[in-house]
Scaffold this motif. Structure first.
Motif, PDB file in Angstrom:
ATOM      1  N   THR A 133       4.864  -9.473   6.822  1.00  0.00           N
ATOM      2  CA  THR A 133       3.586  -9.180   6.185  1.00  0.00           C
ATOM      3  C   THR A 133       3.313  -7.676   6.273  1.00  0.00           C
ATOM      4  N   ILE A 134       2.387  -7.197   5.461  1.00  0.00           N
ATOM      5  CA  ILE A 134       1.995  -5.791   5.533  1.00  0.00           C
ATOM      6  C   ILE A 134       0.897  -5.651   6.579  1.00  0.00           C
ATOM      7  N   ALA A 135       1.100  -4.758   7.539  1.00  0.00           N
ATOM      8  CA  ALA A 135       0.116  -4.531   8.595  1.00  0.00           C
ATOM      9  C   ALA A 135      -1.043  -3.701   8.039  1.00  0.00           C
ATOM     10  N   VAL A 136      -2.268  -4.154   8.250  1.00  0.00           N
ATOM     11  CA  VAL A 136      -3.455  -3.431   7.782  1.00  0.00           C
ATOM     12  C   VAL A 136      -4.498  -3.381   8.893  1.00  0.00           C
ATOM     13  N   ASN A 137      -5.458  -2.433   8.749  1.00  0.00           N
ATOM     14  CA  ASN A 137      -6.566  -2.377   9.695  1.00  0.00           C
ATOM     15  C   ASN A 137      -7.698  -3.275   9.204  1.00  0.00           C
ATOM     16  N   ASP A 138      -8.865  -3.183   9.832  1.00  0.00           N
ATOM     17  CA  ASP A 138      -9.977  -4.065   9.473  1.00  0.00           C
ATOM     18  C   ASP A 138     -10.480  -3.829   8.057  1.00  0.00           C
ATOM     19  N   ASN A 139     -10.153  -2.666   7.485  1.00  0.00           N
ATOM     20  CA  ASN A 139     -10.585  -2.346   6.125  1.00  0.00           C
ATOM     21  C   ASN A 139      -9.486  -2.580   5.100  1.00  0.00           C
ATOM     22  N   MET A 140      -8.439  -3.306   5.499  1.00  0.00           N
ATOM     23  CA  MET A 140      -7.319  -3.653   4.619  1.00  0.00           C
ATOM     24  C   MET A 140      -6.459  -2.442   4.260  1.00  0.00           C
ATOM     25  N   GLN A 141      -6.550  -1.367   5.035  1.00  0.00           N
ATOM     26  CA  GLN A 141      -5.757  -0.161   4.789  1.00  0.00           C
ATOM     27  C   GLN A 141      -4.453  -0.236   5.569  1.00  0.00           C
ATOM     28  N   SER A 142      -3.348   0.114   4.911  1.00  0.00           N
ATOM     29  CA  SER A 142      -2.035   0.059   5.549  1.00  0.00           C
ATOM     30  C   SER A 142      -1.766   1.341   6.344  1.00  0.00           C
ATOM     31  N   SER A 143      -0.556   1.456   6.847  1.00  0.00           N
ATOM     32  CA  SER A 143      -0.164   2.651   7.600  1.00  0.00           C
ATOM     33  C   SER A 143      -0.062   3.880   6.708  1.00  0.00           C
ATOM     34  N   ILE A 144      -0.008   3.653   5.387  1.00  0.00           N
ATOM     35  CA  ILE A 144      -0.027   4.738   4.406  1.00  0.00           C
ATOM     36  C   ILE A 144      -1.450   4.791   3.841  1.00  0.00           C
ATOM     37  N   PRO A 145      -2.203   5.866   4.069  1.00  0.00           N
ATOM     38  CA  PRO A 145      -3.647   5.899   3.763  1.00  0.00           C
ATOM     39  C   PRO A 145      -4.028   5.528   2.338  1.00  0.00           C
ATOM     40  N   THR A 146      -3.166   5.805   1.354  1.00  0.00           N
ATOM     41  CA  THR A 146      -3.517   5.518  -0.044  1.00  0.00           C
ATOM     42  C   THR A 146      -3.172   4.091  -0.461  1.00  0.00           C
ATOM     43  N   ILE A 147      -2.526   3.349   0.435  1.00  0.00           N
ATOM     44  CA  ILE A 147      -2.090   1.985   0.104  1.00  0.00           C
ATOM     45  C   ILE A 147      -2.872   0.963   0.926  1.00  0.00           C
ATOM     46  N   TYR A 148      -3.494   0.029   0.225  1.00  0.00           N
ATOM     47  CA  TYR A 148      -4.217  -1.074   0.846  1.00  0.00           C
ATOM     48  C   TYR A 148      -3.498  -2.376   0.477  1.00  0.00           C
ATOM     49  N   ALA A 149      -3.792  -3.428   1.200  1.00  0.00           N
ATOM     50  CA  ALA A 149      -3.149  -4.716   0.900  1.00  0.00           C
ATOM     51  C   ALA A 149      -4.070  -5.850   1.305  1.00  0.00           C
ATOM     52  N   GLY A 150      -3.898  -7.001   0.667  1.00  0.00           N
ATOM     53  CA  GLY A 150      -4.718  -8.157   1.007  1.00  0.00           C
ATOM     54  C   GLY A 150      -4.145  -9.438   0.445  1.00  0.00           C
ATOM     55  N   GLY A 151      -4.728 -10.545   0.854  1.00  0.00           N
ATOM     56  CA  GLY A 151      -4.240 -11.850   0.415  1.00  0.00           C
ATOM     57  C   GLY A 151      -3.043 -12.290   1.232  1.00  0.00           C
ATOM     58  N   ASP A 152      -2.200 -13.104   0.611  1.00  0.00           N
ATOM     59  CA  ASP A 152      -1.080 -13.710   1.337  1.00  0.00           C
ATOM     60  C   ASP A 152      -0.058 -12.697   1.842  1.00  0.00           C
ATOM     61  N   ILE A 153       0.069 -11.533   1.201  1.00  0.00           N
ATOM     62  CA  ILE A 153       1.034 -10.531   1.662  1.00  0.00           C
ATOM     63  C   ILE A 153       0.613  -9.976   3.012  1.00  0.00           C
ATOM     64  N   VAL A 154      -0.661 -10.160   3.374  1.00  0.00           N
ATOM     65  CA  VAL A 154      -1.175  -9.751   4.685  1.00  0.00           C
ATOM     66  C   VAL A 154      -1.320 -10.955   5.604  1.00  0.00           C
ATOM     67  N   ARG A 155      -1.844 -12.041   5.063  1.00  0.00           N
ATOM     68  CA  ARG A 155      -2.148 -13.222   5.874  1.00  0.00           C
ATOM     69  C   ARG A 155      -0.953 -14.157   6.043  1.00  0.00           C
ATOM     70  N   GLY A 156       0.002 -14.086   5.117  1.00  0.00           N
ATOM     71  CA  GLY A 156       1.149 -14.983   5.182  1.00  0.00           C
ATOM     72  C   GLY A 156       0.889 -16.335   4.563  1.00  0.00           C
ATOM     73  N   GLY A 157      -0.280 -16.558   4.025  1.00  0.00           N
ATOM     74  CA  GLY A 157      -0.634 -17.833   3.413  1.00  0.00           C
ATOM     75  C   GLY A 157      -2.097 -18.113   3.657  1.00  0.00           C
ATOM     76  N   ALA A 158      -2.903 -18.169   2.595  1.00  0.00           N
ATOM     77  CA  ALA A 158      -4.344 -18.360   2.768  1.00  0.00           C
ATOM     78  C   ALA A 158      -4.913 -19.011   1.520  1.00  0.00           C
ATOM     79  N   THR A 159      -6.229 -19.244   1.547  1.00  0.00           N
ATOM     80  CA  THR A 159      -6.897 -19.863   0.407  1.00  0.00           C
ATOM     81  C   THR A 159      -7.257 -18.810  -0.636  1.00  0.00           C
ATOM     82  N   VAL A 160      -7.611 -19.286  -1.822  1.00  0.00           N
ATOM     83  CA  VAL A 160      -8.014 -18.391  -2.909  1.00  0.00           C
ATOM     84  C   VAL A 160      -9.191 -17.528  -2.477  1.00  0.00           C
ATOM     85  N   ILE A 161     -10.188 -18.133  -1.857  1.00  0.00           N
ATOM     86  CA  ILE A 161     -11.409 -17.396  -1.526  1.00  0.00           C
ATOM     87  C   ILE A 161     -11.170 -16.364  -0.432  1.00  0.00           C
TER      88      ILE A 161
END
Length: 764
Positions: free
Chosen positions: A717-745
C-alpha cells in the motif's frame, strides 16, 4: 479511439497494423504489450507491440485471425478506428550482453521477437534467429530479422521454405556447433514448451513471452495467472516474460482453452454483420432556520419515534434471481420517504453525521424531504458527496451513519438514512432538474487523479469546486472503477453511475480513458505537463488466491475476473464478444460483499446450485446483512465453517470437485472475529463445475512501483499521513491503494480529506 494508419496482409490470416498511439509509442520498450478492444461490446485482447515510431507516434501490431475478437480487428482497414488501445503493459525484456543468443520465433510470435532481436544486437550480442512456421506464407518479417541478426535460420513444417523440420531442430543444430549463452522464445505455447525442454537439457537459460487469457491487463482480475516454479504469477503484471524452465506449460495450455468452445459458438456473429444560470437564492438551511423549527414543533418526539421504519420495496426473489439487470431494491415512494423523514428528531447534536466519512449534513437533507423539498435535499447531499445515488445503494449505512442514530439508544430501529439518500438522488435525476454544485473561479492550477473509482471521483469533485483544473486518468475503457466492474447492475445500475459521472463532467472535470499511469505515461510526464498535485486512487485490484492444490484448474477464477467479465464486458449478453463460463454448480469462496455479488450473479446466470463457502460462521461474515438476506431469498446455499483445501479437475483440466475442510471457531483474532480452526479428519467433497475465489485483494503495484522514492506501507500500500499525503509532498493517495480494501464511502472520505489538505498546501 486510435486510428489505423496502415494495414498490410502477410498471409491469408495474418495482418500488420500501424496504429496511431503517441503516448504508448513514447513509453514502449521491447517486450511490452497492449490491450485492444474493437467495438463497444468487444472483448479486451492482449497483443505484443512489434515496433514503435516515436516521431510518427505509432505502434505496430501483428495479428492472426484466430477467434471472434482477432477476426473483428483484422476486418478493420486503413483509416478505421480501434475502440480502445491501452498500454504499454507488462515488464520490459531484460536486455544484457549475454554473449551468443538464440532468438526463436514461431508464427506471429516473430513480430514481438523483432524488438528483442534489435535490442540484443545493440547490446553487443551475437544473435542467431530461428524463424518457424507451418509454411512459407507464415514466415513474416524475414528482412527485418536479417537486418538485426548475425544469422537467420528458417524452418517450415512442410519444407516450402528454408529447411523442412521443427523449430527445435534448427535450435539444436546451433547448440551442437557452438556455445549458446541464452535463448529467447516466442510463439505458440506448445512450441515454447518443447523449446524449453530442449534448452533445459543443454542447461541454456531460456526466457519465454506468454500470451494468456486476459480481461483487464493490469493485474485486476487474475485471469492470466499461471504457475511459475510452483508459485502463481500474473502474466500481465509479473510478465509477460518468464524463465521458461519454470513455466507449467501443461496447466497453461489447459487454461488457454477454457473458452474455446464458447468462442467457436460465438463466431456465428460475424455471419450477419455489415460494415458499417440563473443562480437561485439560497434559503437558510441551518437547524435554527424558521422552517426547521416549525417542522420540529409540528410533531412531538414520541410521535416521531412511534413511527415504524419503512421497508424498502423489493422485486420478488424468484423473479429477480433470473434477471441480471433489474435492480432488487425498488426505492421509496414520495409518501414513504416523507413518512420515514418524520422519524428523524433533528437532534441538536446529530451523532449520525459523525458516522459519515464524507460529512453529509444528514439532518438538513432529511428535513428537506419531510417538508417536500426533494430537490433541496439532493442539493444538500451534493455539497459534500460526489456520488449520492451510488452511496444510497451500496454504502453500509448500518455500520456508518445509521449505527450512530439516537433511535438505537431508545431501543428503536435507526432512521433509514441510506434509503432516504437514494430517494433524494433518484428524485432529482428522474425530475430532469439536476443541479450542478457551485464551483469557484478557476485558479489555473492543474491537478491529476489516477483512477476513477469512488476515491478518485470524490477527490476530483472537491478539487473542481475549489477552482482547480482536474484531469482524471483511467486505465480501463469505462469511467467508474469498481463501481462499473465490481458491483452488479441488480445492486447498482450503470445508468446511475453514468449520471453521477456526467455531473462531474458538467462541473469541469476532464476524464481520459485507456491511460495507465506508470505505463502509458509516468508521474514525471504529468509533472512535466504542469500538474502541481497528484492524487493516487488506483485501488486494490490485485486478487488474492488461496494457493491450494488445483486452484489453477479451468473454470476457477477470481471474483474480480468473473464480475469484470459480466459487469464491465457484459459477457452474458448475446451481443458481447467476451466469453464467460455459465456454471451449473458454482462455489463462491468468501463471505464479503464481493462474494455475495458473485454468487448472486451466478444464480442469475443459471446456476442450479450456488453456494457460499466460508471458513467462519455467518455471524462473522463481513458482508452486509441485506446482501446475505437477499442471497438466501434467491436460493443461495451457505456452507459456513467450511474451507477449501483442494480442487479436483477432470481429464480436460476443468474443475469438477472441491474438497472442504470442516472448521470450528477458536479464539478471536486481531480483527475481533473468532479464528477458524480445522477439525482433524473432517472433510467433505462437493461436486462443482465452477469456483469463484473471493478472499480479498491486494494493491495493484503498477502505479506505486513506478514512482521513484515513494514510501510504501504494509503489503504494497502507499504510506500516507493523517492528511492522505505520501512521502512525496505533491503526491496524495486514498482508497484501497492506501487501505488495502475498503468500502465505497470510506474511499470517498479519503478523497475528500486529501482534497482539503492538497488545497491548503497549494494555496501557500
Amino acid at each position: 479511439m486510435n486510428k489505423i494508419i496502415s494495414k498490410e496482409q502477410f498471409s491469408e490470416k495474418v495482418f500488420k497494423f500501424v496504429v496511431e498511439a503517441p503516448l504508448i509509442a513514447k513509453s514502449r520498450k521491447a517486450g511490452h504489450f497492449v490491450i485492444i478492444r474493437v467495438g463497444e461490446k468487444g472483448e479486451r485482447m492482449p497483443l505484443t507491440i512489434a515496433e514503435a515510431d516515436t516521431k510518427a507516434g505509432t505502434i505496430t501490431l501483428v495479428v492472426q485471425e484466430v477467434g471472434l475478437s482477432s477476426t473483428r480487428l483484422c476486418e478493420l482497414n486503413e483509416g478505421d478506428y480501434i475502440t480502445d488501445v491501452v498500454g504499454p503493459l507488462g515488464k520490459a525484456t531484460h536486455i544484457d550482453n549475454f554473449g551468443t543468443v538464440i532468438c526463436a520465433g514461431g508464427g506471429v510470435g516473430v513480430a514481438p521477437m523483432l524488438p528483442i532481436v534489435q535490442a540484443l544486437k545493440a547490446a553487443g550480442n551475437k544473435v542467431i534467429t530461428v524463424l518457424a512456421g507451418r509454411s512459407k506464407d507464415l514466415i513474416i518479417l524475414e528482412k527485418e530479422m536479417r537486418d538485426s541478426s548475425d544469422e537467420v535460420i528458417i524452418m517450415t513444417d512442410d519444407g516450402s521454405y528454408g529447411r523442412k523440420g521443427l523449430v527445435t531442430e534448427g535450435i539444436e543444430e546451433v547448440i551442437k556447433r557452438e556455445k549458446v549463452d541464452k535463448c529467447f522464445c516466442i510463439g505458440p505455447a506448445i512450441m515454447m514448451k518443447f523449446v524449453c525442454l530442449l534448452t533445459k537439457k543443454y542447461e541454456i537459460p531460456t526466457d519465454v513471452s506468454l500470451n494468456t487469457i486476459m480481461v483487464d491487463g493490469t493485474g485486476m482480475c487474475g485471469a492470466c495467472r499461471i504457475t511459475i516454479g510452483g508459485v502463481t504469477k500474473f502474466v500481465c503484471v509479473d510478465g509477460p516474460e518468464f524463465d521458461g524452465h519454470q513455466v507449467d506449460f501443461d496447466e497453461m495450455l489447459k487454461r488457454m482453452g477454457a473458452f474455446r468452445e464458447i468462442e467457436h459458438n460465438e463466431m456465428h456473429k460475424l455471419d450477419h454483420e455489415t460494415e458499417g444560470s440563473c443562480e437561485a437564492i439560497k434559503e437558510a438551511t441551518g437547524r435554527d432556520a424558521e422552517w426547521r423549527v416549525a417542522l420540529r414543533k409540528s410533531m412531538k418526539p414520541k410521535e416521531r419515534t412511534a413511527i415504524a421504519r419503512v421497508k424498502m420495496p423489493e422485486l420478488d426473489p424468484e423473479y429477480r434471481s433470473h434477471t441480471r439487470v433489474e435492480e432488487v431494491n425498488l426505492g421509496l415512494s414520495e409518501e414513504q420517504a416523507v413518512t420515514e423523514a418524520k422519524r428523524c428528531l433533528d437532534c441538536a447534536n446529530p451523532t449520525c453525521m459523525t458516522g459519515c466519512p464524507v460529512s453529509i449534513n444528514i439532518p438538513t437533507f432529511i428535513k428537506n424531504i419531510e417538508r417536500g423539498e426533494f430537490l433541496e435535499a439532493a442539493k444538500t447531499l451534493k455539497e459534500t458527496s460526489a456520488l449520492p445515488a451510488v452511496c444510497g445503494r451500496v454504502c453500509p449505512q448500518e455500520k456508518q451513519c445509521e449505527s450512530k442514530c439516537i433511535h438505537l439508544k431508545m431501543g428503536e430501529q435507526a432512521v433509514a438514512i441510506g434509503h432516504l439518500e437514494r430517494f433524494a438522488a433518484d428524485y432529482e435525476r428522474e425530475s430532469g432538474k439536476i443541479s450542478v454544485p457551485e464551483v469557484k473561479e478557476k485558479n489555473g492550477i492543474k491537478v491529476a487523479v489516477i483512477g476513477s473509482g469512488p476515491a478518485g471521483l470524490s477527490f476530483a469533485g472537491d478539487m473542481t469546486k475549489y477552482g482547480y483544473d482536474v484531469t482524471v486518468f483511467e486505465a480501463l475503457h469505462e469511467i467508474g472503477g469498481v463501481l462499473k466492474y465490481g458491483i452488479p447492475e441488480f445492486r447498482l445500475p450503470n445508468k446511475i453511475v453514468d449520471v453521477e459521472i456526467d455531473n462531474l463532467s458538467k462541473m469541469g472535470v476532464t476524464f481520459i480513458k485507456d491511460c495507465i499511469v506508470g505505463k502509458t505515461i509516468s508521474v514525471e510526464d504529468l509533472e512535466a505537463e504542469g500538474f502541481k498535485g497528484i492524487f493516487v486512487a488506483s485501488g486494490a485490484g490485485l486478487p488474492n488466491f488461496m494457493n491450494i492444490p488445483g486452484e489453477n484448474s479451468i473454470n476457477i477464477m477470481s471474483s474480480n475476473e468473473y464480475l469484470t467479465r459480466v459487469n464491465l464486458m457484459d459477457a452474458a449478453s448475446e451481443d458481447s464478444d467476451t466469453p464467460v463460463t455459465l456454471g451449473k454448480r458454482v462455489a463462491v469462496i468468501g463471505g464479503g460483499n464481493t462474494a455475495m455479488d458473485s454468487v448472486r450473479t451466478a444464480r442469475r446466470l443459471g446456476a442450479e446450485r450456488a453456494m457460499i463457502i466460508y471458513r467462519r460462521s455467518e455471524e462473522e461474515m463481513p458482508a452486509r446483512l441485506e446482501e446475505v438476506k437477499h442471497a438466501k431469498e434467491e436460493g443461495v446455499e451457505f456452507l459456513t465453517l467450511h474451507n477449501p483445501i483442494e480442487y479436483i479437475a477432470d481429464e480436460k483440466g476443468c474443475v469438477k470437485q472441491v474438497v472442504l475442510q470442516k472448521m470450528e471457531l477458536g479464539e478471536p483474532d486481531a480483527s475481533g472475529r473468532r479464528s477458524p480452526v480445522a477439525i482433524p479428519g473432517a472433510t467433505v467433497t462437493v461436486d462443482i463445475d465452477m469456483a469463484i475465489v473471493s478472499v480479498g485483494v491486494s494493491p495493484n503495484p503498477i502505479v506505486p512501483s513506478s514512482i521513484k522514492g515513494l514510501e510504501l506501507g504494509r503489503k504494497g500500500t502507499i504510506a500516507v499521513n493523517d492528511n492522505m499525503q505520501s512521502s512525496i509532498p505533491t503526491i496524495y493517495a486514498g482508497g484501497d491503494i492506501v487501505r488495502g480494501g475498503a468500502t465505497v464511502i470510506l474511499a470517498m472520505g479519503d478523497g475528500r480529506k486529501a482534497a482539503a489538505s492538497m488545497n491548503e498546501n497549494l494555496k501557500k
